[in-house]
Design a protein around this motif. Structure first.
Motif, PDB file in Angstrom:
ATOM      1  N   LEU A 199       0.834  -1.213   0.000  1.00  0.00           N
ATOM      2  CA  LEU A 199       0.000   0.000   0.000  1.00  0.00           C
ATOM      3  C   LEU A 199       0.864   1.256   0.000  1.00  0.00           C
ATOM      4  O   LEU A 199       0.545   2.243  -0.689  1.00  0.00           O
ATOM      5  CB  LEU A 199      -0.931  -0.002   1.206  1.00  0.00           C
ATOM      6  N   VAL A 200       1.955   1.222   0.775  1.00  0.00           N
ATOM      7  CA  VAL A 200       2.887   2.354   0.784  1.00  0.00           C
ATOM      8  C   VAL A 200       3.443   2.568  -0.621  1.00  0.00           C
ATOM      9  O   VAL A 200       3.535   3.703  -1.111  1.00  0.00           O
ATOM     10  CB  VAL A 200       4.025   2.122   1.796  1.00  0.00           C
ATOM     11  N   ALA A 201       3.809   1.465  -1.284  1.00  0.00           N
ATOM     12  CA  ALA A 201       4.359   1.554  -2.643  1.00  0.00           C
ATOM     13  C   ALA A 201       3.332   2.135  -3.612  1.00  0.00           C
ATOM     14  O   ALA A 201       3.676   2.941  -4.480  1.00  0.00           O
ATOM     15  CB  ALA A 201       4.809   0.170  -3.111  1.00  0.00           C
ATOM     16  N   ILE A 202       2.086   1.726  -3.470  1.00  0.00           N
ATOM     17  CA  ILE A 202       1.027   2.239  -4.356  1.00  0.00           C
ATOM     18  C   ILE A 202       0.838   3.739  -4.160  1.00  0.00           C
ATOM     19  O   ILE A 202       0.739   4.503  -5.127  1.00  0.00           O
ATOM     20  CB  ILE A 202      -0.285   1.473  -4.117  1.00  0.00           C
ATOM     21  N   VAL A 203       0.822   4.195  -2.900  1.00  0.00           N
ATOM     22  CA  VAL A 203       0.652   5.618  -2.614  1.00  0.00           C
ATOM     23  C   VAL A 203       1.849   6.416  -3.139  1.00  0.00           C
ATOM     24  O   VAL A 203       1.685   7.454  -3.809  1.00  0.00           O
ATOM     25  CB  VAL A 203       0.456   5.857  -1.103  1.00  0.00           C
ATOM     26  N   LEU A 204       3.065   5.947  -2.842  1.00  0.00           N
ATOM     27  CA  LEU A 204       4.255   6.638  -3.329  1.00  0.00           C
ATOM     28  C   LEU A 204       4.303   6.627  -4.851  1.00  0.00           C
ATOM     29  O   LEU A 204       4.692   7.631  -5.479  1.00  0.00           O
ATOM     30  CB  LEU A 204       5.520   6.002  -2.749  1.00  0.00           C
ATOM     31  N   GLY A 205       3.923   5.499  -5.442  1.00  0.00           N
ATOM     32  CA  GLY A 205       3.890   5.408  -6.899  1.00  0.00           C
ATOM     33  C   GLY A 205       2.911   6.396  -7.503  1.00  0.00           C
ATOM     34  O   GLY A 205       3.195   7.026  -8.525  1.00  0.00           O
ATOM     35  N   TRP A 206       1.758   6.551  -6.866  1.00  0.00           N
ATOM     36  CA  TRP A 206       0.756   7.516  -7.328  1.00  0.00           C
ATOM     37  C   TRP A 206       1.322   8.935  -7.255  1.00  0.00           C
ATOM     38  O   TRP A 206       1.156   9.729  -8.183  1.00  0.00           O
ATOM     39  CB  TRP A 206      -0.498   7.388  -6.477  1.00  0.00           C
ATOM     40  N   MET A 207       2.028   9.235  -6.165  1.00  0.00           N
ATOM     41  CA  MET A 207       2.622  10.564  -6.011  1.00  0.00           C
ATOM     42  C   MET A 207       3.689  10.831  -7.065  1.00  0.00           C
ATOM     43  O   MET A 207       3.833  11.961  -7.543  1.00  0.00           O
ATOM     44  CB  MET A 207       3.231  10.703  -4.609  1.00  0.00           C
ATOM     45  N   ALA A 208       4.438   9.781  -7.414  1.00  0.00           N
ATOM     46  CA  ALA A 208       5.553   9.947  -8.353  1.00  0.00           C
ATOM     47  C   ALA A 208       5.170   9.670  -9.795  1.00  0.00           C
ATOM     48  O   ALA A 208       5.998   9.840 -10.699  1.00  0.00           O
ATOM     49  CB  ALA A 208       6.701   9.031  -7.940  1.00  0.00           C
ATOM     50  N   GLY A 209       3.945   9.210 -10.015  1.00  0.00           N
ATOM     51  CA  GLY A 209       3.539   8.845 -11.367  1.00  0.00           C
ATOM     52  C   GLY A 209       4.190   7.562 -11.847  1.00  0.00           C
ATOM     53  O   GLY A 209       4.491   7.406 -13.033  1.00  0.00           O
ATOM     54  N   ILE A 210       4.414   6.637 -10.921  1.00  0.00           N
ATOM     55  CA  ILE A 210       5.069   5.362 -11.234  1.00  0.00           C
ATOM     56  C   ILE A 210       4.121   4.226 -10.895  1.00  0.00           C
ATOM     57  O   ILE A 210       3.562   4.183  -9.797  1.00  0.00           O
ATOM     58  CB  ILE A 210       6.382   5.206 -10.422  1.00  0.00           C
ATOM     59  N   ILE A 219       8.659  -4.478  -4.374  1.00  0.00           N
ATOM     60  CA  ILE A 219       7.726  -3.540  -5.011  1.00  0.00           C
ATOM     61  C   ILE A 219       8.004  -2.119  -4.523  1.00  0.00           C
ATOM     62  O   ILE A 219       8.023  -1.158  -5.304  1.00  0.00           O
ATOM     63  CB  ILE A 219       6.262  -3.936  -4.702  1.00  0.00           C
ATOM     64  N   LEU A 220       8.238  -1.972  -3.221  1.00  0.00           N
ATOM     65  CA  LEU A 220       8.473  -0.651  -2.649  1.00  0.00           C
ATOM     66  C   LEU A 220       9.826  -0.084  -3.081  1.00  0.00           C
ATOM     67  O   LEU A 220       9.897   1.019  -3.644  1.00  0.00           O
ATOM     68  CB  LEU A 220       8.384  -0.708  -1.126  1.00  0.00           C
ATOM     69  N   PHE A 221      10.891  -0.822  -2.808  1.00  0.00           N
ATOM     70  CA  PHE A 221      12.226  -0.258  -3.012  1.00  0.00           C
ATOM     71  C   PHE A 221      12.676  -0.272  -4.472  1.00  0.00           C
ATOM     72  O   PHE A 221      13.208   0.727  -4.966  1.00  0.00           O
ATOM     73  CB  PHE A 221      13.253  -0.982  -2.127  1.00  0.00           C
ATOM     74  N   ARG A 222      12.486  -1.382  -5.158  1.00  0.00           N
ATOM     75  CA  ARG A 222      12.958  -1.448  -6.541  1.00  0.00           C
ATOM     76  C   ARG A 222      11.859  -1.199  -7.571  1.00  0.00           C
ATOM     77  O   ARG A 222      12.145  -0.948  -8.729  1.00  0.00           O
ATOM     78  CB  ARG A 222      13.683  -2.772  -6.773  1.00  0.00           C
ATOM     79  N   GLY A 223      10.605  -1.240  -7.123  1.00  0.00           N
ATOM     80  CA  GLY A 223       9.507  -0.932  -8.022  1.00  0.00           C
ATOM     81  C   GLY A 223       9.124   0.532  -8.027  1.00  0.00           C
ATOM     82  O   GLY A 223       8.611   1.039  -9.029  1.00  0.00           O
ATOM     83  N   VAL A 224       9.378   1.234  -6.903  1.00  0.00           N
ATOM     84  CA  VAL A 224       9.003   2.643  -6.805  1.00  0.00           C
ATOM     85  C   VAL A 224      10.202   3.526  -6.476  1.00  0.00           C
ATOM     86  O   VAL A 224      10.517   4.465  -7.217  1.00  0.00           O
ATOM     87  CB  VAL A 224       7.897   2.863  -5.741  1.00  0.00           C
ATOM     88  N   VAL A 225      10.872   3.253  -5.346  1.00  0.00           N
ATOM     89  CA  VAL A 225      11.923   4.163  -4.883  1.00  0.00           C
ATOM     90  C   VAL A 225      13.053   4.287  -5.897  1.00  0.00           C
ATOM     91  O   VAL A 225      13.472   5.408  -6.248  1.00  0.00           O
ATOM     92  CB  VAL A 225      12.468   3.711  -3.504  1.00  0.00           C
ATOM     93  N   GLU A 268      15.912   7.423  -9.891  1.00  0.00           N
ATOM     94  CA  GLU A 268      16.563   7.434 -11.202  1.00  0.00           C
ATOM     95  C   GLU A 268      16.098   8.619 -12.037  1.00  0.00           C
ATOM     96  O   GLU A 268      16.896   9.261 -12.732  1.00  0.00           O
ATOM     97  CB  GLU A 268      16.268   6.127 -11.951  1.00  0.00           C
ATOM     98  N   ALA A 269      14.803   8.899 -11.989  1.00  0.00           N
ATOM     99  CA  ALA A 269      14.253  10.017 -12.755  1.00  0.00           C
ATOM    100  C   ALA A 269      14.802  11.353 -12.261  1.00  0.00           C
ATOM    101  O   ALA A 269      14.962  12.304 -13.042  1.00  0.00           O
ATOM    102  CB  ALA A 269      12.731  10.011 -12.672  1.00  0.00           C
ATOM    103  N   ALA A 295      20.742   6.818  -7.917  1.00  0.00           N
ATOM    104  CA  ALA A 295      19.524   6.120  -7.492  1.00  0.00           C
ATOM    105  C   ALA A 295      19.850   4.757  -6.904  1.00  0.00           C
ATOM    106  O   ALA A 295      19.233   4.330  -5.920  1.00  0.00           O
ATOM    107  CB  ALA A 295      18.575   5.960  -8.676  1.00  0.00           C
ATOM    108  N   LEU A 296      20.817   4.070  -7.498  1.00  0.00           N
ATOM    109  CA  LEU A 296      21.229   2.765  -6.984  1.00  0.00           C
ATOM    110  C   LEU A 296      21.732   2.883  -5.546  1.00  0.00           C
ATOM    111  O   LEU A 296      21.349   2.104  -4.672  1.00  0.00           O
ATOM    112  CB  LEU A 296      22.317   2.181  -7.889  1.00  0.00           C
ATOM    113  N   LEU A 297      22.577   3.881  -5.314  1.00  0.00           N
ATOM    114  CA  LEU A 297      23.088   4.100  -3.960  1.00  0.00           C
ATOM    115  C   LEU A 297      21.991   4.577  -3.023  1.00  0.00           C
ATOM    116  O   LEU A 297      21.840   4.064  -1.912  1.00  0.00           O
ATOM    117  CB  LEU A 297      24.228   5.113  -3.986  1.00  0.00           C
TER     118      LEU A 297
END
Length: 200
Positions: free
Chosen positions: A24-35, A109-115, A120-121, A128-130
């Protein structure tokens, strides 16, 4: 070791719920970032194979770390035995697998799917990797050594995501989940040996 810090059932349910909530955190952050957190998670035979084979170096790393005699390694081992051992040792292997699978999926999903793609963007791939894996290490900051080990594992998982030239979250999800399952099972075995040796 006689008094578990949490009732085994309570701990298991809370751990599963906490890990699942990271989606859920990943979905919310993804929504904020457009990811879309799930955009790079798809089935492929190559990702499945890389995920299974990619677990082997992690397992070897785990056993190398487990055999280290330095105080910092022993402190991590003792901490894990005392906090997780009493709560997990009565669980069926299928429960351990379920917890590992939820953790592997949600954290990747959270760290490598969104963060990571978000950073990177903004900063480029190397930064971004670091940055992503510093955050991954800090999220596992139970001791300084454990934080460092989590950072290194995070770097490995990030590299596995792009292995083969096609970014696929399935590879690090599988590695993470299978590694966690192996680690949980090894922890339970070690706890049972100590418990039986102490005559508990």
């Amino acid at each position: 070791m006689n008094q578990p810090p949490l009732q085994a059932r309570d701990f298991f349910i809370k751990a599963c719920c906490f890990e699942a909530s990271l989606i859920l955190v990943a979905i919310v952050l993804g929504w904020m970032a457009g990811i879309d957190p799930f955009a790079k998670l798809f089935y492929s035979e190559a990702a499945l194979l890389y995920g299974i084979l990619g677990t082997l170096p992690m397992v070897l790393f785990f056993h190398w770390a487990e055999r280290r005699q330095e105080d910092s390694f022993q402190k991590v081992r003792r901490l894990l035995l005392e906090t997780l051992g009493p709560s997990l040792y009565r669980r069926h292997w299928a429960d351990l697998f379920m917890l590992a699978a939820i953790a592997g999926l949600s954290e990747e999903i959270l760290f490598r799917g969104v963060v990571q793609p978000w950073l990177e963007a903004a900063w480029g791939m190397r930064a971004a990797l670091l940055g992503c894996n510093i955050l991954f290490g800090l999220a596992h900051a139970v001791t300084p050594l454990y934080t460092l080990l989590a950072f290194l594992i995070g770097l490995y998982l990030s590299g596995a995501m792009d292995y083969g030239g096609t970014r696929n979250l399935l590879t690090p999800v599988l590695i993470h989940a299978l590694y966690d399952f192996w680690a949980f099972a090894a922890l339970v075995r070690a706890y049972k040996r100590e418990r039986d040796g102490a005559g508990v």
